[in-house]
Design a protein around this motif. Structure first.
Motif, PDB file in Angstrom:
ATOM      1  N   GLU A  30       4.117  -8.730  -6.561  1.00 52.69           N
ATOM      2  CA  GLU A  30       3.126  -9.551  -5.881  1.00 52.69           C
ATOM      3  C   GLU A  30       2.000  -8.503  -5.217  1.00 52.69           C
ATOM      4  OE1 GLU A  30       6.866 -11.817  -4.896  1.00 52.69           O
ATOM      5  OE2 GLU A  30       6.170 -10.064  -4.635  1.00 52.69           O
ATOM      6  N   THR A  31       2.583  -7.720  -4.751  1.00 55.49           N
ATOM      7  CA  THR A  31       1.569  -6.787  -3.745  1.00 55.49           C
ATOM      8  C   THR A  31       1.279  -5.460  -4.345  1.00 55.49           C
ATOM      9  OG1 THR A  31       2.656  -7.796  -1.781  1.00 55.49           O
ATOM     10  CG2 THR A  31       1.139  -5.700  -1.605  1.00 55.49           C
ATOM     11  N   MET A  32       0.123  -5.093  -4.352  1.00 57.12           N
ATOM     12  CA  MET A  32      -0.427  -3.898  -5.095  1.00 57.12           C
ATOM     13  C   MET A  32      -1.349  -3.044  -4.062  1.00 57.12           C
ATOM     14  SD  MET A  32      -0.764  -4.639  -9.447  1.00 57.12           S
ATOM     15  CE  MET A  32      -0.693  -2.740  -9.693  1.00 57.12           C
ATOM     16  N   TYR A  33      -1.456  -1.609  -4.022  1.00 51.29           N
ATOM     17  CA  TYR A  33      -2.262  -1.061  -3.131  1.00 51.29           C
ATOM     18  C   TYR A  33      -3.154   0.294  -3.886  1.00 51.29           C
ATOM     19  CZ  TYR A  33       1.895  -2.502  -0.706  1.00 51.29           C
ATOM     20  OH  TYR A  33       2.987  -3.200  -0.018  1.00 51.29           O
ATOM     21  N   TRP A  34      -4.005   0.612  -3.190  1.00 47.33           N
ATOM     22  CA  TRP A  34      -4.828   1.845  -3.771  1.00 47.33           C
ATOM     23  C   TRP A  34      -4.796   2.607  -2.555  1.00 47.33           C
ATOM     24  CZ3 TRP A  34      -5.722   4.074  -7.929  1.00 47.33           C
ATOM     25  CH2 TRP A  34      -5.739   3.085  -9.345  1.00 47.33           C
ATOM     26  N   TYR A  47      -7.458  -0.384  -0.268  1.00 47.68           N
ATOM     27  CA  TYR A  47      -7.134  -1.512  -0.293  1.00 47.68           C
ATOM     28  C   TYR A  47      -5.722  -2.283  -0.675  1.00 47.68           C
ATOM     29  CZ  TYR A  47     -12.244  -3.394  -0.586  1.00 47.68           C
ATOM     30  OH  TYR A  47     -13.341  -3.636  -0.246  1.00 47.68           O
ATOM     31  N   ILE A  48      -5.426  -3.429  -0.476  1.00 45.38           N
ATOM     32  CA  ILE A  48      -4.119  -3.962  -0.767  1.00 45.38           C
ATOM     33  C   ILE A  48      -4.377  -5.247  -1.357  1.00 45.38           C
ATOM     34  CG2 ILE A  48      -4.172  -4.858   1.745  1.00 45.38           C
ATOM     35  CD1 ILE A  48      -1.132  -4.607   1.647  1.00 45.38           C
ATOM     36  N   SER A  49      -3.822  -5.879  -2.182  1.00 46.81           N
ATOM     37  CA  SER A  49      -3.726  -7.068  -2.802  1.00 46.81           C
ATOM     38  C   SER A  49      -2.449  -7.760  -2.689  1.00 46.81           C
ATOM     39  CB  SER A  49      -4.142  -6.740  -4.535  1.00 46.81           C
ATOM     40  OG  SER A  49      -4.269  -8.091  -5.136  1.00 46.81           O
ATOM     41  N   TYR A  50      -2.715  -8.996  -2.358  1.00 48.38           N
ATOM     42  CA  TYR A  50      -1.233  -9.832  -2.180  1.00 48.38           C
ATOM     43  C   TYR A  50      -1.116 -10.377  -3.294  1.00 48.38           C
ATOM     44  CZ  TYR A  50      -1.999  -8.112   2.565  1.00 48.38           C
ATOM     45  OH  TYR A  50      -1.961  -7.227   3.656  1.00 48.38           O
ATOM     46  N   ASP A  51      -1.878 -10.582  -4.279  1.00 52.01           N
ATOM     47  CA  ASP A  51      -1.760 -11.516  -5.683  1.00 52.01           C
ATOM     48  C   ASP A  51      -3.253 -11.532  -6.211  1.00 52.01           C
ATOM     49  OD1 ASP A  51       1.098 -13.669  -6.230  1.00 52.01           O
ATOM     50  OD2 ASP A  51      -0.431 -12.654  -7.624  1.00 52.01           O
ATOM     51  N   VAL A  52      -3.070 -12.318  -7.070  1.00 52.81           N
ATOM     52  CA  VAL A  52      -4.519 -12.367  -7.905  1.00 52.81           C
ATOM     53  C   VAL A  52      -5.590 -13.011  -7.238  1.00 52.81           C
ATOM     54  CG1 VAL A  52      -5.598 -13.641  -9.980  1.00 52.81           C
ATOM     55  CG2 VAL A  52      -3.230 -12.821 -10.257  1.00 52.81           C
ATOM     56  N   VAL A  66     -12.363  -3.550  -5.353  1.00 52.41           N
ATOM     57  CA  VAL A  66     -11.140  -3.868  -6.334  1.00 52.41           C
ATOM     58  C   VAL A  66     -11.239  -5.007  -7.267  1.00 52.41           C
ATOM     59  CG1 VAL A  66      -9.661  -2.370  -4.900  1.00 52.41           C
ATOM     60  CG2 VAL A  66      -9.852  -4.804  -4.547  1.00 52.41           C
ATOM     61  N   SER A  67     -10.693  -5.155  -8.148  1.00 49.40           N
ATOM     62  CA  SER A  67     -10.318  -6.434  -8.737  1.00 49.40           C
ATOM     63  C   SER A  67      -8.829  -6.498  -9.444  1.00 49.40           C
ATOM     64  CB  SER A  67     -11.123  -6.093  -9.834  1.00 49.40           C
ATOM     65  OG  SER A  67     -11.160  -7.403 -11.025  1.00 49.40           O
ATOM     66  N   PHE A  74      -4.472  -3.846 -11.387  1.00 55.11           N
ATOM     67  CA  PHE A  74      -5.425  -3.879 -10.235  1.00 55.11           C
ATOM     68  C   PHE A  74      -6.205  -2.762 -10.558  1.00 55.11           C
ATOM     69  CE2 PHE A  74      -6.537  -4.702  -6.115  1.00 55.11           C
ATOM     70  CZ  PHE A  74      -6.189  -3.707  -5.172  1.00 55.11           C
ATOM     71  N   SER A  75      -7.404  -2.841 -10.357  1.00 55.04           N
ATOM     72  CA  SER A  75      -8.428  -1.981 -10.514  1.00 55.04           C
ATOM     73  C   SER A  75      -9.193  -1.538  -9.498  1.00 55.04           C
ATOM     74  CB  SER A  75      -9.475  -2.451 -11.753  1.00 55.04           C
ATOM     75  OG  SER A  75      -8.852  -2.914 -12.772  1.00 55.04           O
ATOM     76  N   LEU A  76      -9.517  -0.439  -9.032  1.00 57.03           N
ATOM     77  CA  LEU A  76     -10.500   0.429  -8.300  1.00 57.03           C
ATOM     78  C   LEU A  76     -11.745   0.821  -8.906  1.00 57.03           C
ATOM     79  CD1 LEU A  76     -10.267   1.359  -5.305  1.00 57.03           C
ATOM     80  CD2 LEU A  76      -9.727   3.322  -5.967  1.00 57.03           C
ATOM     81  N   ILE A  77     -12.771   0.220  -8.241  1.00 58.07           N
ATOM     82  CA  ILE A  77     -14.146   0.706  -8.805  1.00 58.07           C
ATOM     83  C   ILE A  77     -14.860   1.398  -7.655  1.00 58.07           C
ATOM     84  CG2 ILE A  77     -16.280  -0.361  -9.606  1.00 58.07           C
ATOM     85  CD1 ILE A  77     -13.572  -2.791  -9.698  1.00 58.07           C
ATOM     86  N   LEU A  78     -15.583   2.435  -7.901  1.00 54.14           N
ATOM     87  CA  LEU A  78     -16.461   3.143  -7.224  1.00 54.14           C
ATOM     88  C   LEU A  78     -17.646   2.933  -7.796  1.00 54.14           C
ATOM     89  CD1 LEU A  78     -13.584   4.635  -7.076  1.00 54.14           C
ATOM     90  CD2 LEU A  78     -14.935   6.463  -6.326  1.00 54.14           C
TER      91      LEU A  78
END
Lengths: 113, 113
Positions: A30-34, A47-52, A66-67, A74-78
């Protein structure tokens, strides 16, 4: 196969260009990180993402977004990269209730010139 | 606020000697502590983590004891091996803040023959 995959692994961009770093995992976490990794500073959470579509700022979110539209991606955008964003970026994932054992990707080295 | 401190940036030892890498923390609530290891050009991975029942976690000859009285979770090994050369991160789980992990600055361990 319990794998976190990052693309691209190496990237050189000019200042002001946009950067997209992508991360995928095959564990249905469920959880993803950058994170970004810099000598002497360790791993800093961007950033941290707990789900969609459930994302939260970390400690250094400025200049990043992020997206997460699918659980496994999980994408990181600059937007308009800066030279001080030259770093190694790590994606990680974990089960929500696993005691926070993070599984890391192999990193994406970004150089902004 | 919550934080993790690793005071040594670089530790150089001769093979066969004991290893101790320092980690101290500040935490508002009862903490969970972790050690992650990153070998050269690889992803960080979990080495060991603290338990709630006072057990001493051990893995690959490394062990660490959570001492709440001194807010420490030092990593130890009785006899260093060349293959232990790597970057070691201590990390703190913030239970009250949706489980975010805070990493220390990292300690590079270099083992010489």
């Amino acid at each position: 196969d319990m794998k976190v995959t990052q693309m691209p692994r190496y990237l050189i961009k000019r200042m002001g260009e946009n950067v997209l770093l992508e991360c995928g995992q095959d564990m249905s976490h469920e959880t993803m990180y950058w994170y970004r990794q810099d000598p002497g500073l360790g791993l800093q959470l961007i950033y941290i993402s707990y789900d969609v579509d459930s994302n939260s700022e970390g400690d250094i979110p400025k200049g990043y977004r992020v997206s997460r539209k699918k659980r496994e991606h999980f994408s990181l955008i600059l937007d308009s990269a800066k030279t001080n964003q030259t770093s190694v970026y790590f994606c990680a994932s974990s089960y929500q209730n696993s005691g926070n054992t993070l599984y890391f990707g192999e990193g994406s080295r970004l150089i902004v010139v | 606020g919550d934080s993790v401190t690793q005071t040594e940036g670089l530790v150089t030892l001769t093979e066969g000697l004991p290893v101790m890498l320092n980690c101290t923390y500040q935490s508002t609530y009862s903490p969970f502590l972790f050690w992650y290891v990153q070998h050269l050009n690889e992803a960080p991975k979990l080495l060991l983590k603290s338990f709630t029942d006072n057990k001493r976690p051990e893995h690959q000859g490394f062990h660490a004891t959570l001492h709440k009285s001194s807010s420490s979770f030092h990593l130890q090994k009785s006899s260093a091996q060349l293959s232990d050369s790597a970057l070691y991160y201590c990390a703190l789980r913030m239970n009250y803040n949706q489980g975010k992990l805070i990493f220390g600055q990292g300690t590079k361990l270099s083992i010489k023959p």
